[in-house]
Design a protein around this motif. Structure first.
Motif, short mmCIF file in Angstrom:
data_model
loop_
_atom_site.label_atom_id
_atom_site.label_comp_id
_atom_site.label_asym_id
_atom_site.label_seq_id
_atom_site.Cartn_x
_atom_site.Cartn_y
_atom_site.Cartn_z
N THR A 164 39.04 150.50 -6.59
CA THR A 164 40.19 151.13 -5.93
C THR A 164 41.23 151.57 -6.95
O THR A 164 41.73 152.72 -6.90
CB THR A 164 40.83 150.16 -4.92
OG1 THR A 164 39.88 149.84 -3.90
CG2 THR A 164 42.07 150.75 -4.29
N GLU A 165 41.58 150.67 -7.84
CA GLU A 165 42.60 150.99 -8.84
C GLU A 165 42.17 152.16 -9.72
O GLU A 165 42.95 153.07 -10.02
CB GLU A 165 42.90 149.75 -9.68
CG GLU A 165 43.56 148.63 -8.89
CD GLU A 165 43.66 147.33 -9.68
OE1 GLU A 165 44.51 146.50 -9.31
OE2 GLU A 165 42.91 147.15 -10.66
N ALA A 166 40.91 152.13 -10.17
CA ALA A 166 40.41 153.18 -11.05
C ALA A 166 40.30 154.52 -10.33
O ALA A 166 40.65 155.58 -10.88
CB ALA A 166 39.06 152.77 -11.63
N LEU A 167 39.82 154.50 -9.08
CA LEU A 167 39.65 155.75 -8.33
C LEU A 167 41.00 156.38 -8.03
O LEU A 167 41.14 157.61 -8.05
CB LEU A 167 38.88 155.49 -7.04
CG LEU A 167 38.54 156.73 -6.21
CD1 LEU A 167 37.66 157.69 -7.00
CD2 LEU A 167 37.85 156.33 -4.91
N SER A 168 42.01 155.57 -7.76
CA SER A 168 43.33 156.13 -7.47
C SER A 168 43.86 156.91 -8.67
O SER A 168 44.50 157.96 -8.51
CB SER A 168 44.32 155.01 -7.09
OG SER A 168 44.64 154.21 -8.22
N ALA A 169 43.58 156.41 -9.88
CA ALA A 169 44.01 157.13 -11.09
C ALA A 169 43.24 158.44 -11.23
O ALA A 169 43.82 159.48 -11.60
CB ALA A 169 43.79 156.24 -12.31
N GLU A 170 41.95 158.41 -10.94
CA GLU A 170 41.13 159.61 -11.07
C GLU A 170 41.54 160.70 -10.09
O GLU A 170 41.46 161.90 -10.39
CB GLU A 170 39.66 159.26 -10.87
CG GLU A 170 38.71 160.43 -11.04
CD GLU A 170 37.25 160.01 -11.08
OE1 GLU A 170 36.41 160.78 -10.60
OE2 GLU A 170 36.97 158.91 -11.60
N LEU A 171 42.01 160.29 -8.90
CA LEU A 171 42.32 161.27 -7.85
C LEU A 171 43.80 161.66 -7.81
O LEU A 171 44.21 162.39 -6.91
CB LEU A 171 41.89 160.71 -6.49
CG LEU A 171 40.38 160.45 -6.33
CD1 LEU A 171 40.08 159.91 -4.94
CD2 LEU A 171 39.56 161.70 -6.62
#
Length: 234
Positions: A164-171
């Motif tokens: 979740t944390e990583a995907l939020s940064a990517e998006l």
């Protein structure tokens, strides 16, 4: 809104679809393996609010063809997704030395790989202001009380938080919000199997009410967060 809910055939997922359908003219893609339960859910929702549309999609998150899911999203939701709730979960409670490769593949497959794959299919159809909500567990929340026999389950749910944390940064460039709710004890079939003597303080419809509000509104306030939602753990 166009909304995707996984694990929709029972428990919290079933209640999520019901409550979403009662709140307006949402179009809800309800995903689970049990086709009959999904049909029943769709009929139940239609009898209460004909303006909402529940679209049953029988799909196996462990073994299904995710390109078929992408095609279904494109067709059923007119290539537009506002909210994804990755609710499906799997739990096998065993001592470390008794856990099998199948147990590992099942729990990481449903609890971690499935949200990853669902996001892959949905994100191309999501835009500014849309929201992905991953449903984790206090069993995977850092620093929370852990229980014997739950090593793989806790690890898979902890991984979901990191994802979740990583995907939020990517998006961030697309302004798509991604958050994770680590829920505590709820009176579900999964909890009864894992902790048959425990008494949960919340019913599925109560937790679903909170998740629905969060999914529809919290993207304005949170992004990349793993938030505990618990009165107690078993």
């Amino acid at each position: 809104m166009n909304i995707i809910v996984t694990g929709a055939s029972q428990g919290i997922g079933y209640e999520l679809v019901k409550q979403l359908s009662h709140r307006g003219n949402h179009k809800i893609l309800a995903i689970a393996r049990n086709k009959e339960s999904l049909k029943k859910l769709a009929c139940e929702c239609k009898s209460v609010n004909k303006s909402a549309e529940v679209l049953p999609f029988a799909f196996d998150l462990l073994h299904g063809d995710f390109s078929a899911m992408k095609n279904e999203i494109r067709k059923a939701m007119n290539a537009k997704v506002d909210v994804v709730i990755n609710n499906a979960g799997a739990l096998v409670k065993k001592p470390l030395t008794e856990l099998s490769d199948l147990d590992f593949e099942t729990m990481f497959g449903v609890n971690m790989k499935a949200p990853f794959r669902v996001a892959q299919q949905a994100v191309p159809f999501m835009g500014e202001g849309s929201h992905i909500v991953n449903i984790s567990s206090m069993a995977g929340y850092p620093g929370s009380l852990k229980f014997p026999g739950m090593t793989l389950y806790s690890a898979s749910k902890g991984a979901l938080g990191a994802f979740t944390e990583a995907l939020s940064a990517e998006l961030l460039p697309q302004k798509i919000k991604v958050n994770c709710l680590a829920i505590g004890a709820v009176e579900t079939e999964m909890m009864r199997r894992a902790f048959p003597e425990a008494e949960a303080p919340l019913k599925p419809h109560e937790m679903a009410e909170y998740i629905v509000d969060f999914a529809l509104n919290a993207g304005r306030f949170y992004n990349g967060k793993v938030l505990p939602v618990a009165i107690s753990t078993p």
